[in-house]
Design a protein around this motif. Structure first.
Motif, PDB file in Angstrom:
ATOM      1  N   ILE A   1       0.857  -1.192   0.000  1.00 21.35           N
ATOM      2  CA  ILE A   1       0.000   0.000   0.000  1.00 21.35           C
ATOM      3  C   ILE A   1       0.891   1.240   0.000  1.00 21.35           C
ATOM      4  O   ILE A   1       1.677   1.445   0.937  1.00 21.35           O
ATOM      5  CB  ILE A   1      -0.939   0.018   1.233  1.00 21.35           C
ATOM      6  CG1 ILE A   1      -1.664  -1.333   1.383  1.00 21.35           C
ATOM      7  CG2 ILE A   1      -1.929   1.193   1.122  1.00 21.35           C
ATOM      8  CD1 ILE A   1      -2.503  -1.741   0.198  1.00 21.35           C
ATOM      9  N   GLY A   2       0.757   2.052  -1.040  1.00 18.36           N
ATOM     10  CA  GLY A   2       1.659   3.196  -1.245  1.00 18.36           C
ATOM     11  C   GLY A   2       2.748   2.749  -2.203  1.00 18.36           C
ATOM     12  O   GLY A   2       3.538   1.865  -1.867  1.00 18.36           O
ATOM     13  N   SER A   3       2.749   3.358  -3.415  1.00 20.61           N
ATOM     14  CA  SER A   3       3.690   2.863  -4.435  1.00 20.61           C
ATOM     15  C   SER A   3       4.755   3.895  -4.766  1.00 20.61           C
ATOM     16  O   SER A   3       5.112   4.096  -5.920  1.00 20.61           O
ATOM     17  CB  SER A   3       2.922   2.459  -5.692  1.00 20.61           C
ATOM     18  OG  SER A   3       2.301   3.605  -6.249  1.00 20.61           O
ATOM     19  N   GLY A   4       5.274   4.565  -3.735  1.00 24.92           N
ATOM     20  CA  GLY A   4       6.414   5.471  -3.925  1.00 24.92           C
ATOM     21  C   GLY A   4       7.695   4.641  -3.963  1.00 24.92           C
ATOM     22  O   GLY A   4       7.675   3.454  -4.281  1.00 24.92           O
ATOM     23  N   ARG A   5       8.812   5.311  -3.598  1.00 25.62           N
ATOM     24  CA  ARG A   5      10.112   4.627  -3.659  1.00 25.62           C
ATOM     25  C   ARG A   5      10.112   3.310  -2.904  1.00 25.62           C
ATOM     26  O   ARG A   5      10.533   2.263  -3.403  1.00 25.62           O
ATOM     27  CB  ARG A   5      11.194   5.515  -3.010  1.00 25.62           C
ATOM     28  CG  ARG A   5      11.844   6.486  -3.931  1.00 25.62           C
ATOM     29  CD  ARG A   5      12.543   7.512  -3.109  1.00 25.62           C
ATOM     30  NE  ARG A   5      11.573   8.149  -2.206  1.00 25.62           N
ATOM     31  CZ  ARG A   5      11.611   9.408  -1.828  1.00 25.62           C
ATOM     32  NH1 ARG A   5      12.587  10.158  -2.225  1.00 25.62           N
ATOM     33  NH2 ARG A   5      10.688   9.928  -1.033  1.00 25.62           N
TER      34      ARG A   5
ATOM     35  N   ASP B   1      -2.327   2.344  -4.534  1.00 27.54           N
ATOM     36  CA  ASP B   1      -1.930   3.706  -4.161  1.00 27.54           C
ATOM     37  C   ASP B   1      -3.166   4.594  -4.262  1.00 27.54           C
ATOM     38  O   ASP B   1      -3.991   4.423  -5.175  1.00 27.54           O
ATOM     39  CB  ASP B   1      -0.821   4.226  -5.092  1.00 27.54           C
ATOM     40  CG  ASP B   1      -0.062   5.400  -4.489  1.00 27.54           C
ATOM     41  OD1 ASP B   1       1.133   5.246  -4.185  1.00 27.54           O
ATOM     42  OD2 ASP B   1      -0.678   6.490  -4.303  1.00 27.54           O
TER      43      ASP B   1
ATOM     44  N   GLY C   1       2.946   8.024   3.142  1.00 30.01           N
ATOM     45  CA  GLY C   1       3.815   9.056   3.729  1.00 30.01           C
ATOM     46  C   GLY C   1       3.894   8.941   5.256  1.00 30.01           C
ATOM     47  O   GLY C   1       3.059   8.290   5.886  1.00 30.01           O
TER      48      GLY C   1
ATOM     49  N   LYS D   1      -1.637   7.035   8.859  1.00 26.56           N
ATOM     50  CA  LYS D   1      -1.344   5.609   9.086  1.00 26.56           C
ATOM     51  C   LYS D   1      -2.413   5.008  10.002  1.00 26.56           C
ATOM     52  O   LYS D   1      -2.872   3.877   9.802  1.00 26.56           O
ATOM     53  CB  LYS D   1       0.055   5.427   9.688  1.00 26.56           C
ATOM     54  CG  LYS D   1       1.176   5.862   8.722  1.00 26.56           C
ATOM     55  CD  LYS D   1       2.440   5.076   8.919  1.00 26.56           C
ATOM     56  CE  LYS D   1       3.651   5.694   8.237  1.00 26.56           C
ATOM     57  NZ  LYS D   1       4.010   5.173   6.934  1.00 26.56           N
TER      58      LYS D   1
ATOM     59  N   SER E   1       6.136   0.343   6.941  1.00 24.40           N
ATOM     60  CA  SER E   1       7.550   0.632   6.626  1.00 24.40           C
ATOM     61  C   SER E   1       8.057   1.870   7.353  1.00 24.40           C
ATOM     62  O   SER E   1       9.190   2.304   7.111  1.00 24.40           O
ATOM     63  CB  SER E   1       7.717   0.876   5.122  1.00 24.40           C
ATOM     64  OG  SER E   1       7.491  -0.288   4.396  1.00 24.40           O
ATOM     65  N   THR E   2       7.249   2.460   8.226  1.00 23.93           N
ATOM     66  CA  THR E   2       7.617   3.740   8.845  1.00 23.93           C
ATOM     67  C   THR E   2       9.073   3.808   9.313  1.00 23.93           C
ATOM     68  O   THR E   2       9.592   2.866   9.901  1.00 23.93           O
ATOM     69  CB  THR E   2       6.699   4.052  10.054  1.00 23.93           C
ATOM     70  OG1 THR E   2       7.182   5.242  10.691  1.00 23.93           O
ATOM     71  CG2 THR E   2       6.683   2.941  11.084  1.00 23.93           C
TER      72      THR E   2
ATOM     73  N   HIS F   1      10.600  -2.204   9.182  1.00 26.09           N
ATOM     74  CA  HIS F   1      11.311  -1.027   8.647  1.00 26.09           C
ATOM     75  C   HIS F   1      12.429  -1.446   7.683  1.00 26.09           C
ATOM     76  O   HIS F   1      13.391  -2.099   8.096  1.00 26.09           O
ATOM     77  CB  HIS F   1      11.911  -0.214   9.823  1.00 26.09           C
ATOM     78  CG  HIS F   1      12.753   0.928   9.359  1.00 26.09           C
ATOM     79  ND1 HIS F   1      14.072   1.107   9.747  1.00 26.09           N
ATOM     80  CD2 HIS F   1      12.490   1.954   8.506  1.00 26.09           C
ATOM     81  CE1 HIS F   1      14.555   2.186   9.172  1.00 26.09           C
ATOM     82  NE2 HIS F   1      13.621   2.713   8.420  1.00 26.09           N
TER      83      HIS F   1
HETATM   84  N1  LIG Z   1      12.545   6.942   1.612  1.00 29.70           N
HETATM   85  C1  LIG Z   1      13.297   6.304   2.512  1.00 29.70           C
HETATM   86  O1  LIG Z   1      14.523   6.380   2.518  1.00 29.70           O
HETATM   87  C2  LIG Z   1      12.617   5.397   3.525  1.00 29.70           C
HETATM   88  C3  LIG Z   1      13.369   4.363   4.130  1.00 29.70           C
HETATM   89  C4  LIG Z   1      12.721   3.503   5.036  1.00 29.70           C
HETATM   90  C5  LIG Z   1      11.362   3.693   5.328  1.00 29.70           C
HETATM   91  N2  LIG Z   1      10.671   4.713   4.731  1.00 29.70           N
HETATM   92  C6  LIG Z   1       9.245   4.872   5.055  1.00 29.70           C
HETATM   93  O2  LIG Z   1       8.458   4.328   4.012  1.00 29.70           O
HETATM   94  C7  LIG Z   1       7.226   5.044   3.902  1.00 29.70           C
HETATM   95  C8  LIG Z   1       7.059   5.527   2.461  1.00 29.70           C
HETATM   96  O3  LIG Z   1       8.146   6.371   2.114  1.00 29.70           O
HETATM   97  P1  LIG Z   1       8.452   6.766   0.577  1.00 29.70           P
HETATM   98  O4  LIG Z   1       9.781   7.441   0.579  1.00 29.70           O
HETATM   99  O5  LIG Z   1       8.230   5.604  -0.331  1.00 29.70           O
HETATM  100  O6  LIG Z   1       7.272   7.846   0.321  1.00 29.70           O
HETATM  101  P2  LIG Z   1       6.714   8.397  -1.056  1.00 29.70           P
HETATM  102  O7  LIG Z   1       6.229   9.767  -0.783  1.00 29.70           O
HETATM  103  O8  LIG Z   1       7.710   8.172  -2.168  1.00 29.70           O
HETATM  104  O9  LIG Z   1       5.448   7.445  -1.377  1.00 29.70           O
HETATM  105  C9  LIG Z   1       4.277   7.437  -0.611  1.00 29.70           C
HETATM  106  C10 LIG Z   1       3.133   6.935  -1.512  1.00 29.70           C
HETATM  107  O10 LIG Z   1       1.981   6.668  -0.703  1.00 29.70           O
HETATM  108  C11 LIG Z   1       0.815   7.108  -1.393  1.00 29.70           C
HETATM  109  N3  LIG Z   1      -0.224   7.337  -0.391  1.00 29.70           N
HETATM  110  C12 LIG Z   1      -0.327   8.361   0.499  1.00 29.70           C
HETATM  111  N4  LIG Z   1      -1.405   8.177   1.290  1.00 29.70           N
HETATM  112  C13 LIG Z   1      -1.986   7.008   0.902  1.00 29.70           C
HETATM  113  C14 LIG Z   1      -3.099   6.261   1.369  1.00 29.70           C
HETATM  114  N5  LIG Z   1      -3.851   6.671   2.403  1.00 29.70           N
HETATM  115  N6  LIG Z   1      -3.401   5.105   0.739  1.00 29.70           N
HETATM  116  C15 LIG Z   1      -2.670   4.666  -0.304  1.00 29.70           C
HETATM  117  N7  LIG Z   1      -1.588   5.324  -0.781  1.00 29.70           N
HETATM  118  C16 LIG Z   1      -1.248   6.486  -0.178  1.00 29.70           C
HETATM  119  C17 LIG Z   1       1.271   8.359  -2.125  1.00 29.70           C
HETATM  120  O11 LIG Z   1       0.417   8.643  -3.223  1.00 29.70           O
HETATM  121  C18 LIG Z   1       2.687   7.957  -2.568  1.00 29.70           C
HETATM  122  O12 LIG Z   1       2.680   7.338  -3.841  1.00 29.70           O
HETATM  123  C19 LIG Z   1       7.291   6.173   4.956  1.00 29.70           C
HETATM  124  O13 LIG Z   1       6.614   5.772   6.107  1.00 29.70           O
HETATM  125  C20 LIG Z   1       8.782   6.302   5.205  1.00 29.70           C
HETATM  126  O14 LIG Z   1       9.072   6.792   6.508  1.00 29.70           O
HETATM  127  C21 LIG Z   1      11.259   5.554   3.829  1.00 29.70           C
END
Ligand SMILES: NC(=O)c1ccc[n+]([C@@H]2O[C@H](COP(=O)([O-])OP(=O)(O)OC[C@H]3O[C@@H](n4cnc5c(N)ncnc54)[C@H](O)[C@@H]3O)[C@@H](O)[C@H]2O)c1
Length: 314
Positions: free
Chosen positions: A9-13, A33, A91, A97, A117-118, A140
Motif C-alpha cells: 500500500i503506497g507505491s512510492g520509492r 496507491d 507518507g 497511518k 515501513s515507517t 522497517h
Molecule cells: N525513503 C526512505 O529512505 C525510507 C526508508 C525507510 C522507510 N521509509 C518509510 O516508508 C514510507 C514511504 O516512504 P516513501 O519514501 O516511499 O514515500 P513516497 O512519498 O515516495 O510514497 C508514498 C506513496 O503513498 C501514497 N499514499 C499516500 N497516502 C496514501 C493512502 N492513504 N493510501 C494509499 N496510498 C497512499 C502516495 O500517493 C505515494 O505514492 C514512509 O513511512 C517512510 O518513513 C522511507
C-alpha cells in the motif's frame, strides 16, 4: 502450496522496492496507491528496476515472469483480500497511518499480518485499540529494500510474539534479513547506530578536525570495508588474538577516554550550511540524481559480489 499474495500500500520509492522484493521471491503482489497517477506509473517503474537487477545477474527468472506477478489494484479492499501480509508505505504521517490501519484491520482476514515501513513512528502510535492490534508491527526497510536486505521488526507491547515470528519467516523467505527490536525505541536499531556515527562525524567536522571529504573517506575506505560484511562486534572479536574480551582489555580504556571527550553535535544551522556548501562544491545539486543512480549501480555490483561469494562458500 498455492502461491501466497502480499499487498503493498503506497507505491512510492519504498513501496515499489518492496513489490520487487516479494515478486522476485515468487509471491504474487497487489500494489495499491491512493494517487492514480502513482499507481499507473508503478508497474513500468518496477519493470525498469527489475531489468537493472537482471543486468547485474541478480535475478533468477526472466524479467517478464517477475513483473507479471505484480498487479496494480485501484481498490484497497481488492488489494488486501486474502493476503498473508500487508506492507504499508504511505507518507510518514501518524494520523494517515492510523486511519489506514483501521481500514486494513476491517478489510483483511484475521490472520493477515499488517506491517508498516515507517522510519520513525512506533507501532503503538497508529494501532492502539484496533481489534487486530496483535498482528500489527513495523517492518522497517532500508532504501531501496530491493538492494539492501535488512528489515527491522518492531512491535507494540500488544503485538503477539507469533506475529513477529511469522513476519520474520515471511521476510526471510522473501530474501530479506530480518532483525527484531525487543522493545519500542525511536529510530529502531539502524538509525540509532547511524545517528551515533553521524553525531561524531558532524562533531569532528564542526571542531575542525578534518574536511567533510576526508571524514567520508574514513568510512568508505576504512571502517565500511569490513562493515559491509560483518558487524562491529564480530569486527572487534577478530581484532585481538583472544577475541572480544581481549580487545576490551586492550582498548576499552581508550574508548572510555574518547567517550569522555565527546562533544555531542546539536545540528546547528551554521555547521550544516558549511557542510552542505562543502558537499555542493564536490557534487552540484543537478548531479545528485545521477550520483544516486551511480550509488544504486554500486549497490547492485556489491550484491552480485556477495552472491558469488555465497555460492563459492556453499
Ligand atoms: N525513503 C526512505 O529512505 C525510507 C526508508 C525507510 C522507510 N521509509 C518509510 O516508508 C514510507 C514511504 O516512504 P516513501 O519514501 O516511499 O514515500 P513516497 O512519498 O515516495 O510514497 C508514498 C506513496 O503513498 C501514497 N499514499 C499516500 N497516502 C496514501 C493512502 N492513504 N493510501 C494509499 N496510498 C497512499 C502516495 O500517493 C505515494 O505514492 C514512509 O513511512 C517512510 O518513513 C522511507
Amino acid at each position: 502450496m498455492p502461491t501466497e499474495t502480499v499487498a503493498i500500500i503506497g507505491s512510492g520509492r519504498i513501496g515499489r522496492g518492496w513489490a520487487i522484493v516479494f515478486a522476485r521471491a515468487g509471491f504474487n503482489v497487489n500494489v495499491h496507491d491512493a494517487n492514480s497517477e502513482m499507481l499507473a506509473g508503478a508497474i513500468s517503474a518496477i519493470r525498469d528496476s527489475v531489468a537493472d537487477l537482471n543486468g547485474y545477474g541478480l535475478i533468477d527468472e526472466p524479467v517478464d515472469t517477475i513483473v507479471a506477478r505484480v498487479k496494480a489494484c485501484p481498490d484497497l479492499a481488492e488489494a488486501v483480500r486474502d493476503v498473508v501480509l500487508v506492507q504499508e508505505n504511505i507518507g510518514e504521517v501518524a494520523d494517515a497511518k492510523r486511519t489506514l490501519f483501521a481500514d486494513l484491520d476491517r478489510l483483511t482476514r484475521p490472520d493477515t499480518l499488517l506491517a508498516s515501513s515507517t522510519s520513525g513512528l512506533p507501532t503503538s502510535s497508529f494501532t492502539e485499540g484496533l481489534e487486530g492490534q496483535a498482528r500489527c508491527l513495523v517492518g522497517h526497510p532500508v532504501n531501496p529494500p530491493s538492494l539492501v536486505p535488512l528489515v527491522e521488526l518492531s512491535g507494540a507491547p500488544w503485538t503477539s510474539p507469533e506475529s513477529i515470528a511469522k513476519a520474520r519467516e515471511i521476510y526471510a523467505r522473501a530474501g530479506q534479513k530480518p532483525v527484531t527490536v525487543n522493545f519500542e525505541i525511536s529510530g529502531f536499531l539502524l538509525n540509532r547506530i547511524q545517528g551515533a556515527v553521524l553525531d561524531e562525524a558532524m562533531s569532528l567536522y564542526e571542531q575542525g578536525y578534518a574536511s567533510a571529504a576526508d571524514l567520508d573517506t574514513v568510512m568508505s575506505d576504512g571502517l565500511a570495508m569490513r562493515w559491509s560484511f560483518m558487524g562491529p562486534f564480530e569486527t572487534i572479536d577478530l581484532n585481538a588474538p583472544g577475541g572480544l574480551a581481549d580487545y576490551a582489555d586492550r582498548y576499552g580504556g581508550t574508548y572510555q577516554t574518547i567517550a569522555s571527550e565527546r562533544q555531542p553535535f546539536t545540528w546547528g544551522p551554521e555547521t550544516i550550511k558549511k557542510l552542505h556548501d562543502e558537499r555542493r562544491a564536490i557534487l552540484s545539486k543537478d548531479e545528485i540524481e545521477a550520483r544516486s543512480r551511480w550509488r544504486d549501480r554500486r549497490l547492485m555490483a556489491l550484491l552480485a559480489h556477495r552472491r558469488s561469494l555465497k555460492s563459492e562458500e556453499s
